[in-house]
Design an enzyme around this catalytic site. Structure first.
Site, short mmCIF file in Angstrom:
data_model
loop_
_atom_site.label_atom_id
_atom_site.label_comp_id
_atom_site.label_asym_id
_atom_site.label_seq_id
_atom_site.Cartn_x
_atom_site.Cartn_y
_atom_site.Cartn_z
CE LYS A 36 -13.98 -6.22 11.10
NZ LYS A 36 -14.67 -7.08 10.14
CB THR A 37 -19.91 -5.41 9.95
OG1 THR A 37 -18.90 -6.15 10.61
CG2 THR A 37 -20.69 -6.33 9.02
CG ASP A 222 -14.21 -7.68 6.77
OD1 ASP A 222 -13.57 -6.81 7.40
OD2 ASP A 222 -15.14 -8.33 7.27
CD GLU A 223 -11.63 -9.57 10.23
OE1 GLU A 223 -10.59 -9.03 10.63
OE2 GLU A 223 -12.60 -9.83 10.95
CD GLN A 259 -9.47 -6.51 16.26
OE1 GLN A 259 -10.21 -7.47 16.46
NE2 GLN A 259 -9.94 -5.32 15.90
NE ARG A 622 -12.58 -9.38 20.62
CZ ARG A 622 -12.80 -8.67 19.54
NH1 ARG A 622 -13.83 -8.93 18.78
NH2 ARG A 622 -12.00 -7.67 19.22
#
Length: 746
Positions: A36-37, A222-223, A259, A622
């Site tokens: 995503k970044t 973002d997020e 998330q 992770r």
């Protein structure tokens, strides 16, 4: 899509679609590890170099300063230094920039101060004092949390007063009102104000709103799953509505409802789940290809998260192959779990499969780090604890240790000063200055000065009374040390008699729940110290409070860990909340038991269990190559073995992706093991819970394990505070806390 555009090079079709989308609002549902970044930075670069958007027309909002800095750098690499003039910042810093220009409208000067959490707590405390509120009944921290929640819901003091439905909320409303007045008088805003006040400016002053609306043509967030109500409204105001006559800003939000793990901070998952309702002409792009983990790891994570009902359907996949199976381990105790993990890390290093620096250990609560820290120190395995203080540096642990140090050495002035007003007893610095002056004038120690405080000139009688109550409590606890009481009993008595435990247990601040767990953990440490096998004791070592304190200070001292690269780096330990956004080749997900993870607080609540399950999903995703999952059949709580069933999340992982190294308890199934173990479990120790206190009268004859025969000369207090003064002949008179004293009535 084969594109010759270098800005789209290496992107999969969905990523490219998200980068090039133009027009209406865009929701990018970005699964864990789906790049995503990369999509965000390429999209910003694409806006500037392919769609001729000026950098100052772009507002990109991230959740951390670190993410903002990285994004700016990556965009600059793609389009050059022109990127410097775009706004890439956190919600709070974007709002500060807006308010520095607009705060005058709200009666602030543009040089307003920003209060952090500690400053705001101090101010709330002053306000509560001003209103003559009893600090025990109305802890300042509770007011602080409730005011913060109100601001996250965009409720000002007046809205709060109007909504108050009971006497307590009325009190909160009063505190909130004066707190806001004091902030304004001090030309200061707290963190929550930054967003609240920015929304206020945009909603109340159309000309101010028009300035920012015509400036920011593109808003990227973002997020997005971590936004709260205030942040959601802020984004809505900046994007605008048709009615305003200015073209809408083009909105792109990136996030993953799976998330969303910050519900306890006010984040609301509805913002991302209902994006299409909020913006009916929105497009959605799903990023499901994962570039981080093997397929086995993803199969486990997908299987767990699909049990949540409130989510957007998506399925992560990887072309990295299925990879090694997950490894499951059932340990006997938390200690056994830590030893297994330490051995496994060493083994992987020996086989050159994974270095300590490639490894992370995740747990649900900070208190769980303690046993790993001790085992790793003993095994000379270098580690660092991230996102939380090391166990022995935590404030509440240091407070309790300071109590114990005073009991082991009444003259320990530094420890005395630390605890004399913790929890608050109305003994301020000025009072201590009077005692200090008196002690110096009479050449006696600080403790002796406290004992004779009523003679200190200038000391108000209320403070003298509070000091007398304190010294009297310490003296009674000190008799336990004289009587060679087991350290764990002294630790529990200090926790209870001091009021440390009660203050935290009565609080509604979720942080204080964590602090209680850390204090329980210290009780467990003292039990472990007492139960060491004979061969581990030094030749003239006896189990004592002083011995326990020495052991703790040596462990705490060994904290300076070599960061040397020759160790292959250091193992990283952290809570699952801290792990979000990170990745490691090797991950150990520990404490997988119902009551630990999912946390006991969440067990009855569907929404809370769903949030815990999202936390499990974050933990599982992770891992890049190797994932270990472990649980303990019992772990000590208040020093008594606590048997927790396996975490429900373990049942949700498909059997074909996990190999169990041992199922615990020979060939018994885990449930039979639990039954057989519980049957033979040692009886719970003196946990300070269900002890009935002996009643004594003046004149009663008693016998004490250490002091022998005596007769009762005075009795005072009741329940857990009940005490008796007993004359033991050659040992003189002793004030005993009956709850902890080994006395028998004759």
């Amino acid at each position: 899509m084969t594109s010759t555009d270098p800005l789209l090079a290496g992107l999969n079709p969905q990523q490219a679609e998200a980068v090039t989308h133009a027009g209406g609002p865009l929701l990018v549902v970005a699964g864990a590890g789906s790049g995503k970044t990369r999509v965000l930075t390429r999209r910003i670069a694409y806006l500037m170099s392919r769609r001729n958007v000026a950098p100052y027309q772009i507002l990109a909002i991230t959740f951390t300063n670190k993410a903002a800095g990285e994004m700016k750098e990556r965009v600059a690499e793609l389009v050059g230094p022109i990127a410097k003039s775009m706004w890439v910042s956190t919600f709070h810093s974007a709002c500060v920039r807006i308010l520095r220009q607009e705060a005058m409208r709200l009666g602030y000067s543009n040089s307003f101060s920003i209060y952090d959490s500690a400053d705001s707590l101090r101010l709330v405390t002053i306000v509560a004092k001003e209103l003559n509120l009893d600090a025990k009944r109305y802890p300042a921290r509770q007011f602080q949390a409730m005011i913060s929640n109100a601001k996250n819901e965009l409720l000002g003091p007046q809205d709060y007063i109007n909504a108050a439905s009971n006497q307590f909320e009325q009190v909160v409303a009063d505190v909130y009102t004066i707190y806001q007045q004091r902030l304004q008088r001090a030309n200061a805003m707290d963190f929550d104000d930054l967003i609240l006040k920015t929304v206020e400016v945009l909603q109340r002053y159309p000309e101010a709103k028009a300035r920012f609306r015509s400036r920011f043509r593109h808003v990227l967030v973002d997020e997005y799953q971590d936004t709260n109500h205030a942040q959601y409204i802020l984004v809505k105001e900046l994007v605008g509505t048709e009615a305003e006559g200015i073209p809408l800003a083009e909105l792109c939000v990136v996030g993953d409802a799976d998330q969303s793990i910050y519900g306890f901070r006010g984040a609301t998952i509805r913002n991302i789940l209902q994006f299409e309702l909020d913006y009916p002409n929105a497009s959605t792009v799903l990023l499901e290809q994962n570039y981080r983990s093997t397929q086995n790891i993803l199969n486990a994570a997908n299987a767990v998260i699909t049990r949540n009902e409130s989510r957007k359907e998506k399925n992560l996949w990887s072309d990295a192959g299925s990879g090694a199976p997950l490894v499951g381990y059932v340990a006997e105790s938390e200690h056994d779990e830590a030893v297994f993990i330490a051995d496994e890390i060493r083994q992987l290093q020996k086989e050159s499969k994974s270095q300590p620096g490639d490894t992370a250990i995740f747990y649900r609560t900070n208190a769980q780090s303690r046993v790993f820290e001790e085992v790793f120190m003993r095994n000379a395995l270098p580690y660092k604890v991230v996102g939380g203080l090391r166990f022995y540096e935590r404030r509440e642990v240091k407070d309790l240790l300071a109590y114990l140090r005073v009991l082991a050495n009444l003259e320990d002035e530094i420890s005395l000063r630390r605890i004399i007003n913790v929890p608050k007893r109305g003994i301020g610095d000025t009072s201590l200055d009077y005692v200090d002056a008196f002690a110096n004038a009479n050449s006696i120690s600080f403790w002796q000065g406290l004992l004779r405080c009523s003679e200190a000139p200038g000391l108000p009688s209320r403070a003298a009374q509070a000091i007398n109550d304190f010294t009297s409590m310490i003296s009674a606890l000190n008799v336990l040390v004289e009587a060679k009481t087991r350290p764990s009993v002294i630790v529990e008595a200090a926790l209870e008699q001091s009021g440390l435990l009660k203050e935290l247990a009565d609080s509604v601040d979720p942080q204080d729940e964590v602090r209680v767990e850390n204090l329980k953990e210290l009780v467990a440490v003292s039990m472990e110290y007492e139960e060491r096998p004979i061969e581990e004791l030094g030749e003239d070592e006896e189990i004592s409070l002083a011995g326990f304190l020495e052991k703790v200070s040596l462990v705490a001292d060994a904290d300076e860990i070599p960061e040397g690269e020759d160790h292959g780096g250091v193992v990283t330990m952290m809570t699952l909340h801290t792990a979000k956004g990170l990745e490691f080749p090797t991950v150990f997900l520990t404490g997988m038991e119902d009551g630990i993870f999912p946390h006991s607080r969440t067990l009855g609540e569907k929404d809370e269990i769903e949030e815990e399950r999202r936390l499990a999903y974050v933990g599982l995703t992770r891992a890049r190559q190797r994932l270990y999952i472990s649980r303990a059949e019992y772990r000590s709580t208040w020093g008594a073995p606590n048997y927790n069933p396996p975490s429900r999340f373990l049942d949700e992982i498909p059997e074909d992706v996990i190999e169990w190294r041992n199922q615990g308890g020979a060939s018994l199934t885990p449930s039979l093991v639990r039954k057989s173990r519980v049957a033979s479990a040692p009886p719970p120790r003196a946990t300070g819970k269900k002890i009935s206190v002996m009643e004594l009268q003046i004149g009663d004859r008693v016998s004490h394990d250490t002091f022998g025969l005596g007769s009762v000369v005075a009795v005072a207090g009741e329940a857990e505070k009940a005490e008796a003064t007993i004359n033991f002949g050659q040992y003189g008179e002793k004030r005993l806390l009956l709850r902890y004293a080994p006395v028998e009535k004759l």
